[in-house]
Design a protein around this motif. Sequence first.
Motif, mmCIF file in Angstrom:
data_model
loop_
_atom_site.group_PDB
_atom_site.id
_atom_site.type_symbol
_atom_site.label_atom_id
_atom_site.label_comp_id
_atom_site.label_asym_id
_atom_site.label_seq_id
_atom_site.Cartn_x
_atom_site.Cartn_y
_atom_site.Cartn_z
ATOM 1 N N ARG A 83 7.596 13.285 50.195
ATOM 2 C CA ARG A 83 8.784 13.977 49.646
ATOM 3 C C ARG A 83 9.666 14.529 50.762
ATOM 4 N N VAL A 84 9.034 15.093 51.801
ATOM 5 C CA VAL A 84 9.830 15.640 52.902
ATOM 6 C C VAL A 84 10.637 14.521 53.565
ATOM 7 N N LEU A 85 9.988 13.392 53.799
ATOM 8 C CA LEU A 85 10.684 12.269 54.428
ATOM 9 C C LEU A 85 11.842 11.784 53.544
ATOM 10 N N GLU A 86 11.577 11.724 52.248
ATOM 11 C CA GLU A 86 12.629 11.269 51.329
ATOM 12 C C GLU A 86 13.797 12.248 51.333
ATOM 13 N N HIS A 87 13.451 13.518 51.406
ATOM 14 C CA HIS A 87 14.479 14.548 51.484
ATOM 15 C C HIS A 87 15.388 14.341 52.695
ATOM 16 N N LEU A 88 14.782 13.861 53.775
ATOM 17 C CA LEU A 88 15.552 13.614 54.994
ATOM 18 C C LEU A 88 16.298 12.285 54.917
ATOM 19 N N GLY A 89 16.107 11.583 53.800
ATOM 20 C CA GLY A 89 16.860 10.351 53.592
ATOM 21 C C GLY A 89 16.138 9.074 53.978
ATOM 22 N N PHE A 90 14.818 9.142 54.168
ATOM 23 C CA PHE A 90 14.092 7.926 54.536
ATOM 24 C C PHE A 90 13.376 7.335 53.329
ATOM 25 N N ILE A 142 4.053 12.743 62.315
ATOM 26 C CA ILE A 142 5.150 12.995 61.386
ATOM 27 C C ILE A 142 6.027 14.169 61.839
ATOM 28 N N HIS A 143 5.405 15.148 62.520
ATOM 29 C CA HIS A 143 6.194 16.308 62.959
ATOM 30 C C HIS A 143 7.174 15.931 64.065
ATOM 31 N N GLU A 144 6.742 15.024 64.936
ATOM 32 C CA GLU A 144 7.667 14.546 65.975
ATOM 33 C C GLU A 144 8.885 13.921 65.311
ATOM 34 N N TRP A 145 8.615 13.127 64.285
ATOM 35 C CA TRP A 145 9.698 12.408 63.615
ATOM 36 C C TRP A 145 10.628 13.374 62.890
ATOM 37 N N VAL A 146 10.022 14.272 62.112
ATOM 38 C CA VAL A 146 10.828 15.220 61.337
ATOM 39 C C VAL A 146 11.652 16.103 62.282
ATOM 40 N N ALA A 147 11.029 16.514 63.405
ATOM 41 C CA ALA A 147 11.742 17.386 64.341
ATOM 42 C C ALA A 147 13.014 16.714 64.844
ATOM 43 N N ASP A 166 18.273 17.933 61.595
ATOM 44 C CA ASP A 166 19.679 18.333 61.498
ATOM 45 C C ASP A 166 20.361 17.887 60.204
ATOM 46 N N VAL A 167 19.817 16.868 59.512
ATOM 47 C CA VAL A 167 20.474 16.421 58.285
ATOM 48 C C VAL A 167 20.225 17.392 57.131
ATOM 49 N N LEU A 168 19.270 18.318 57.315
ATOM 50 C CA LEU A 168 18.941 19.234 56.215
ATOM 51 C C LEU A 168 19.911 20.395 56.137
ATOM 52 N N GLN A 169 20.309 20.751 54.919
ATOM 53 C CA GLN A 169 21.013 22.009 54.711
ATOM 54 C C GLN A 169 19.974 23.097 54.982
ATOM 55 N N ARG A 226 5.735 23.553 65.417
ATOM 56 C CA ARG A 226 6.486 24.820 65.401
ATOM 57 C C ARG A 226 7.967 24.567 65.131
ATOM 58 N N LEU A 227 8.489 23.522 65.785
ATOM 59 C CA LEU A 227 9.902 23.198 65.596
ATOM 60 C C LEU A 227 10.239 22.917 64.137
ATOM 61 N N VAL A 228 9.360 22.170 63.455
ATOM 62 C CA VAL A 228 9.706 21.813 62.081
ATOM 63 C C VAL A 228 9.432 22.957 61.114
#
Lengths: 388, 492
Positions: free
Chosen positions: A177-184, A260-265, A269-272, A300-302
């Motif tokens: 769901r988090v990845l989809e939220h980011l548009g993937f 996954i955290h590396e990727w999400v980090a 920026d695309v997230l409100q 920590r970043l994410v």
Amino acid sequence: MVDLKIGIEELNTCVQCGLCLPHCPTFRITGEEAMSPRGRIRLMQEIQMNDRPITKEAVDSFDTCIQCRGCEPACPSGVPYGSLIEQTKSTLVEKKYLLPKWQQIPFFFLTRPRLLRFFTRLLVVAKKIHLLPNRFAMPENIPIWDKPLRESGNDVYLFTGCVMDAWQRETHRSSKRVLEHLGFGVTPTGDRIPCCGALHDHAGLMQSAKDISQKVIRSLSENELPILVDSAGCGAALKEYGHLLGTDEANRFSARVFDIHEWVAEHLDVLQSPAKLPISVIVQDPCHLRHVQESHEAVRLVLEPFVETLIDLNDDGLCCGAGGAFSLFQPALASQARERKVAGIRAQSHDVVASANPGCMLHLQQVGVNIKHPMEIIDEALSRGIQI
Amino acid sequence: MSFLDRFKKAIGRTTSQDPFVADLIEALSAERVHFDATQRFLHSHDASVFDEGNAGPVCFPITTQEVQEIMQIAQQYSRPVVARGAGTGLAGGAIPLGEPAVIAMTKMNKILEIDIDNRVAWVEPGVINLDLSIHLQQYGYHFAPDPSSQQVCTIGGNVANNSGGPHCLAYGVTDAHVLALEVILPDGEMAVIGGLEPEPEGLDLRGAFIGSEGTLGITTKIGVRITKTPPDVRTLLLSFSSMRDAAQTVSAVIAAGIVPAAMEVMDQRITNAVESFVGAGYPIDAAAVLLVEVEGLIDGTEIEASHIREIGFKHGATNIRVADSEQERELLWKGRKTAFGAIAQIAPDYYLHDTVVPRSSLADVLEKIDEVAERYELIVMNVFHAGDGNLHPLLLFDAREEGMLEKVHAAGAEIMRISLDAGGVLSGEHGIGIEKQAYMNELFTDEDLNHQNRLRYAFDPDCRSNPGKVLPAGHSCADIQALKKVPEGIWG
Ligand SMILES: Cc1cc2nc3c(=O)[nH]c(=O)nc-3n(C[C@H](O)[C@H](O)[C@H](O)COP(=O)(O)OP(=O)(O)OC[C@H]3O[C@@H](n4cnc5c(N)ncnc54)[C@H](O)[C@@H]3O)c2cc1C
Ligand code: SF4
Ligand code: SF4
């Protein structure tokens, strides 16, 4: 006399200075040389180069190593401890000093998802009627029937693995769901890739690990999509395929693997910016994220944009004792390592602990630590309103 | 340990022919006395290059009383003992000679009491040096002696070797920070040495015990002085195009009346090895770097730092960098403190020297050492506590090469003589152990040595506490052949 088949140059990089000792959980617990990286390496050197017989005590020394690899970044000489101990254990299994055949049976199920799920159901029932020993860490709420994850597009793979997919599929759902939220659009690897082989490699079943890794590479080579992993242990193993197999193909494969955290980090920026969850979160660094992948800062970043406070444990990332199947084979040491970790956790006021590895989660949950995967926390923040 | 293991161990014990071991097990427990070949092998070494150790049973006491019982049993069976901390000694102090019982102190690792009013911490000897300082952070204090091995070495080992560290330039080495010791003497008697009063009653034996390398007895509890952490610290990194410039800067800083908290020099080879491990931004093209730290109140450190910059540039510094965050400072120190460990990147074995020479002759001595290394075709690297003239030339080699060890020892002997000729002493901080025994004759007269030996006799008349160390052969205690040897094979 036994040849451990370790490269002499690799063994000789250890100058026996001892600087790694305090970073080793088993040395911290016992204070014993035989339970320290320096002691273990010394024994490897002697067995390999001076024909020292392999006694029961030597086998114990190797077998009590959690393979957390905390000693590796601590070593100024760059001793590649991980590959030394994997090679040693592999030879010991081959020569029948370790892991008798009956103990190898569980590993057989890891690569057979249907059987694994079938046995999981049996285990769930057995646990309910108290047929399993307490030390057997298993989530409380595994559903008896559960649908597999569905594909939502093909921008990235989500690596789902073996035990985690059978026992902690909810975590994968959050990651997805988090990845989809980011548009993937996400392609879960599911039953097509039943296992990464990390547990085999750690147990000394190196040949099985190699066979598995070749299958994994083959199955995921029809395209060049990035492979995202939400289990620190699996991620570390996939990233080390290059080292394990030593081929160009494997190296290319490993370069496609991301925690996954590396990727999400990289894509936050695309997230409100959402409202932060009003909670304070202790970040527990899984060893294979911190010492092997060295990408623990990404967690920590994410998390930072989604929660009120982040708290670090002041313990140098010392292992919690989970260590894949370690807690099953060495329950006493595993729980002593956990006591240290839990004392550190309890010393800080917090609402939840975040851990990016399913093994650590299970191990710590067992003693009542409220622990979640970082992706679950972010998922909750994104969907808002749900109580933690 | 599983029931089965315990059972096996119990069986092993009944088949062990050695009643000494049986009694040790009785006093401690089967889990904390090891006498198998593997464990004994692992306790036959420390971080030094000496390989001739041979351990007897290995004991892990957890209380003073257990240490006392071990000593009594050893006395009863006329067996020697040797204490062991973290085994990071570089002079072979913890290497067992004559199959002694090894008393590993690592399980006695509790910080017992912090007494801020009296500025004392009471600790068990197995407490790791850095652990104490980390624990003291919350009170704004630290334990000042900071050997480069501080993340792992024990305070008991620091006391036994009277260890120093980079920051001992301003604060003094371990003996300046030990107030009281609880020791078990070789006959099993307990004694308390020193105390909280500045002038403890009776004879002050602290000086005899601190630095005695475990030859007078075993320390079981230590009262150490804790030091207030200064409000401001400045760390400067100076680069030079020659070692001579660096050495002369060191002398000039001290001559200007500044006593920095630390002054450390590293040569180019070691700087490169260290930099590839820590990535702290050490200049890899400089022939030598000097790490200087000043601490105190902000005004003072500012003035001292700018003064040191001036002196540095005057003596040929090519670049001077000031660490501007705590993180940067920590990285620089991490580099310096892991220097010995990092050299395996260059060669598999090293032989580390530890001598002290007058500061004014630093540059000359270093050049002579280079000559020796060149003559023996060995790689030499230098990393040292420059402020107090404590040199640590490292000879790098591969022990597998034929005749290499002899070459290294011969070069080592010459280096030792060069330092003695320059008016230096045998050991700055690592101790005498077995490493420098043979050279004791050169520094001390027979009469001196006999006195030292008499002191030792007073505490250890049977020469059972860490036999074969410190005093050279001929001065009795070194004579390990005289000790009762255990028959072959008795410990499996
Ligand atoms: C990388 C590296 C860097 C180092 N840097 C420094 C440095 O900067 N400065 C420095 O001074 N040293 C340095 N050393 C040397 C060493 O770390 C110190 O001498 C240290 O104090 C030894 O402590 P240990 O706990 O390892 O003792 P061990 O090596 O285990 O023992 C040392 C001696 O102490 C005795 N001993 C230990 N515990 C007791 C006890 N409880 N009672 C009686 N005797 C006891 C032993 O018998 C032995 O003779 C360094 C070593 C390494 C490997
Ligand atoms: S592994 Fe590295 S840190 Fe540990 S003893 Fe060997 S050289 Fe030193
Ligand atoms: S891998 Fe972990 S348990 Fe094993 S020696 Fe290294 S630090 Fe110790």
